[in-house]
Design an enzyme around this catalytic site. Structure first.
Site, PDB file in Angstrom:
ATOM      1  N   ASP A  79      -8.387  -5.283  -6.243  1.00 11.86           N
ATOM      2  CA  ASP A  79      -8.095  -4.174  -5.339  1.00 11.86           C
ATOM      3  C   ASP A  79      -8.250  -2.847  -6.086  1.00 11.86           C
ATOM      4  O   ASP A  79      -7.569  -2.637  -7.093  1.00 11.86           O
ATOM      5  CB  ASP A  79      -6.650  -4.342  -4.850  1.00 11.86           C
ATOM      6  CG  ASP A  79      -6.160  -3.170  -4.022  1.00 11.86           C
ATOM      7  OD1 ASP A  79      -6.993  -2.364  -3.556  1.00 11.86           O
ATOM      8  OD2 ASP A  79      -4.926  -3.067  -3.841  1.00 11.86           O
ATOM      9  N   HIS A 111      -5.858  -6.304  -1.993  1.00  5.51           N
ATOM     10  CA  HIS A 111      -4.832  -5.381  -1.502  1.00  5.51           C
ATOM     11  C   HIS A 111      -3.694  -6.121  -0.782  1.00  5.51           C
ATOM     12  O   HIS A 111      -3.923  -6.769   0.232  1.00  5.51           O
ATOM     13  CB  HIS A 111      -5.501  -4.385  -0.556  1.00  5.51           C
ATOM     14  CG  HIS A 111      -4.760  -3.085  -0.406  1.00  5.51           C
ATOM     15  ND1 HIS A 111      -4.283  -2.365  -1.474  1.00  5.51           N
ATOM     16  CD2 HIS A 111      -4.437  -2.373   0.700  1.00  5.51           C
ATOM     17  CE1 HIS A 111      -3.697  -1.266  -1.030  1.00  5.51           C
ATOM     18  NE2 HIS A 111      -3.771  -1.243   0.282  1.00  5.51           N
ATOM     19  N   SER A 146       0.845  -1.181   0.000  1.00  2.00           N
ATOM     20  CA  SER A 146       0.000   0.000   0.000  1.00  2.00           C
ATOM     21  C   SER A 146       0.896   1.252   0.000  1.00  2.00           C
ATOM     22  O   SER A 146       1.854   1.312  -0.761  1.00  2.00           O
ATOM     23  CB  SER A 146      -0.910  -0.058   1.235  1.00  2.00           C
ATOM     24  OG  SER A 146      -1.993   0.775   1.122  1.00  2.00           O
TER      25      SER A 146
END
Ligand SMILES: *[C@@H]1O[C@H](CO)[C@@H](O)[C@H](O)[C@H]1NC(C)=O
Ligand SMILES: *[C@@H]1O[C@H](CO)[C@@H](O)[C@H](O)[C@H]1NC(C)=O
Ligand SMILES: *[C@@H]1O[C@H](CO)[C@@H](O)[C@H](O)[C@H]1NC(C)=O
Ligand SMILES: *[C@@H]1O[C@H](CO)[C@@H](O)[C@H](O)[C@H]1NC(C)=O
Length: 506
Positions: free
Chosen positions: A440, A465, A187
């Site tokens: 995602d 994710h 991320s």
């Protein structure tokens, strides 16, 4: 829909989190390794201490030499040397680049590093991001986060410099200057990992950047792409599911306008009496869909909220279930219960006004008002969300009110690039893995194409994710095992090449 401002956050924190206890570390899953790796990681389960906690005296400002810049703060890092082959053997060091929250929380979703450390005889280090967790300068949260005078030291460039400074010092202390360092991140942490490799090639030999949307800046990626992925996730489960959710926004607006409508909505969703507006209901619902899409993992998760495997499928099942009658509100209620109340532990009502921040993510609003201007708040007319435009001015206005500052939307691409990334990186970059799971929504801003032999995009169309960084489990599907095997092979290659290059020079 103003409430979509929540999408500023990678991991939504303030409302709607009902986890009663801090999730515990999944020890039992440690012993499940990706196929083909050595069995010694089972040792971790014998010893319940997964890491030691240390503090490093870090410089406040790496880039100026004014007296204030010499101030320091204590930066927390976690270290595990159980698997390390030692400095003498130049055994590798794997460093996790901490994200916008408490580093201990992030270790729970980076089991991959624990899983592969025995195979590589690697030292594991997890560094906490400044202004988060226990790594807050100026003596405490309140002092640090009270004004832009102090918050000004919260920036990605300072963070990368922190990580470089700490890694270099740690290697010196361990007399391990020749040990290769591989950095990992997911991320926002994945963006940091990729940028770190580009900016500090003398400190790391390679980066695994998982679900890192480094292209979600300026106009490189469409502002609609993020919500398009969410739409596609639900629509591919069932057309009815998509239609029910899509139709619900107008329905909610219509009901809200009836007399007693707000009260009817409140009761339909079991929301507490302090609930204020239809906007907060819309935000609450879209949060559930967004974060469920992000964490649409093939196995159960306890990362944001406890959820079953494939939660998008579960939500659509709830919506399509004829036992829930024909009332769309009842269908939606059972769907969002999968995100907010999967364990059935939320007793009385959903508190939309609660503002708990269990993982300490609040500093992100400053970052989203300075550098991290990711224009992803648009929804086109086919979107599962109401049609809307990304509006930079709305963000700027919010930032002015919240911090009395003006964002710098062009800074990230100025500092790290992003435009024509293939052309640019092909010429000078190397050794980065960009992983993306296409379910995602953040994958829309990820690097999805191979750039060169060593700038590799690994894509899983079934993935969510940073699913690759999670602990492996016996239930992991083949595609996930394949992703991890590929990543291990590539990292192995970087390390071998590094050792070869040392002997070449002698
Ligand atoms: C390295 O050792 C010095 C002296 O003991 C210590 O102050 C410093 O914090 C250590 N560095 C790291 C990264 O732990
Ligand atoms: C982004 O905007 C710049 C300046 O307006 C323009 O030159 C460029 O072509 C745009 N790029 C994309 C991918 O739309
Ligand atoms: C949460 O789920 C449990 C079990 O299904 C249910 O009894 C409870 O009412 C739900 N909580 C809310 C706020 O709806
Ligand atoms: C990039 O190349 C690797 C092999 O090095 C391959 O496994 C992967 O599937 C390729 N990625 C894409 C997006 O084509």
């Amino acid at each position: 829909m103003k409430t979509r401002i929540i999408l500023l956050f990678f991991f939504f924190y303030f409302a709607f989190s009902f986890a009663k206890t801090t999730p515990t570390f999944p020890f039992s899953t440690i012993i499940n390794r990706p196929n083909g790796l050595s069995a010694s990681s089972a040792k971790a389960a014998d010893n319940h201490k997964l890491y030691d906690t240390k503090y490093f005296t870090q410089i406040l400002d790496h880039f100026t030499f004014t007296p204030q810049s010499y101030h320091t703060f204590q930066q927390r890092y976690l270290i595990n040397d159980r698997y390390w082959g030692g400095a003498k053997n130049m055994a590798p060091i794997f460093v996790y680049m901490g994200n916008e929250g408490d580093i201990e929380w992030f270790t729970q979703n980076t089991g991959f590093m624990f899983d592969i450390a025995p195979h590589f005889n690697a030292l594991l280090v997890f560094i906490e991001h400044r202004f988060y967790g226990k790594s807050v300068p100026f003596g405490g949260e309140k002092e640090a986060k009270s004004s832009s005078k102090t918050l000004g030291y919260l920036s990605s460039t300072q963070v990368l410099a922190d990580y470089a400074t700490l890694i270099i010092d740690l290697k010196k202390n361990l007399t391990a200057t020749d040990s290769p360092v591989v950095v990992f991140g997911g991320s926002y942490g994945g963006m940091l990992a990729a940028w770190f490799r580009l900016k500090y090639p003398h400190v790391t030999i390679g980066a695994l950047a998982s679900s890192a949307p480094i292209l979600y800046f300026e106009n490189i990626t469409s502002p609609y792409a993020f919500s398009d992925v969410i739409t596609q996730d639900f629509r591919s489960e069932s057309e009815n599911c998509y239609k029910v959710i899509k139709g619900s926004w107008q329905l909610i607006q219509d009901i809200a306008e009836e007399s007693g409508g707000l009260e009817r909505l409140r009761k339909s969703f079991n929301i507490c009496k302090n609930y204020i507006s239809v906007g907060s209901l819309e935000g609450w619902l879209s949060t559930a869909y967004t974060y469920t899409a992000m964490t649409d993992y093939p196995t159960a998760t306890n990362f944001l909220n406890p959820m079953p495997p494939y939660p998008v499928k579960q939500m659509c099942k709830a919506i399509d279930d004829p036992n829930h009658g024909s009332d769309p509100l009842a269908k939606l209620y059972s769907a969002v219960n999968i995100y907010y109340n999967y364990t059935g532990e939320v007793n009385n009502c959903f508190d939309l006004a609660s503002s708990s921040d269990p993982h300490g993510l609040s500093g992100w609003s400053w970052q989203a008002c300075t550098e991290m201007i990711m224009p992803l708040g648009g929804s086109n007319k086919d979107s599962i969300f109401p049609a809307s435009e990304w509006d930079y001015n709305e963000r700027a206005q919010y930032c002015k009110e919240a911090f009395k500052i003006e964002p710098r939307p062009n800074w990230i691409t100025t500092e790290f690039g992003g435009h024509n990334i293939e052309r640019v990186l092909k010429r000078f970059g190397s050794n980065i893995i960009f992983f993306n799971g296409l379910r995602d929504p953040w994958s829309a801003g990820g690097v999805l194409k191979n750039i060169s032999k060593s700038l590799v995009a690994i894509i899983a169309k079934e993935g969510a994710h940073h699913v690759d960084l999670r602990f492996s489990t016996k239930e992991d599907p083949k595609w996930l095992k394949d992703v991890r095997r590929k990543e291990v092979e590539i990292i192995q290659k970087w390390i071998s090449q590094y050792y070869h290059s040392l002997t070449d020079l002698i």
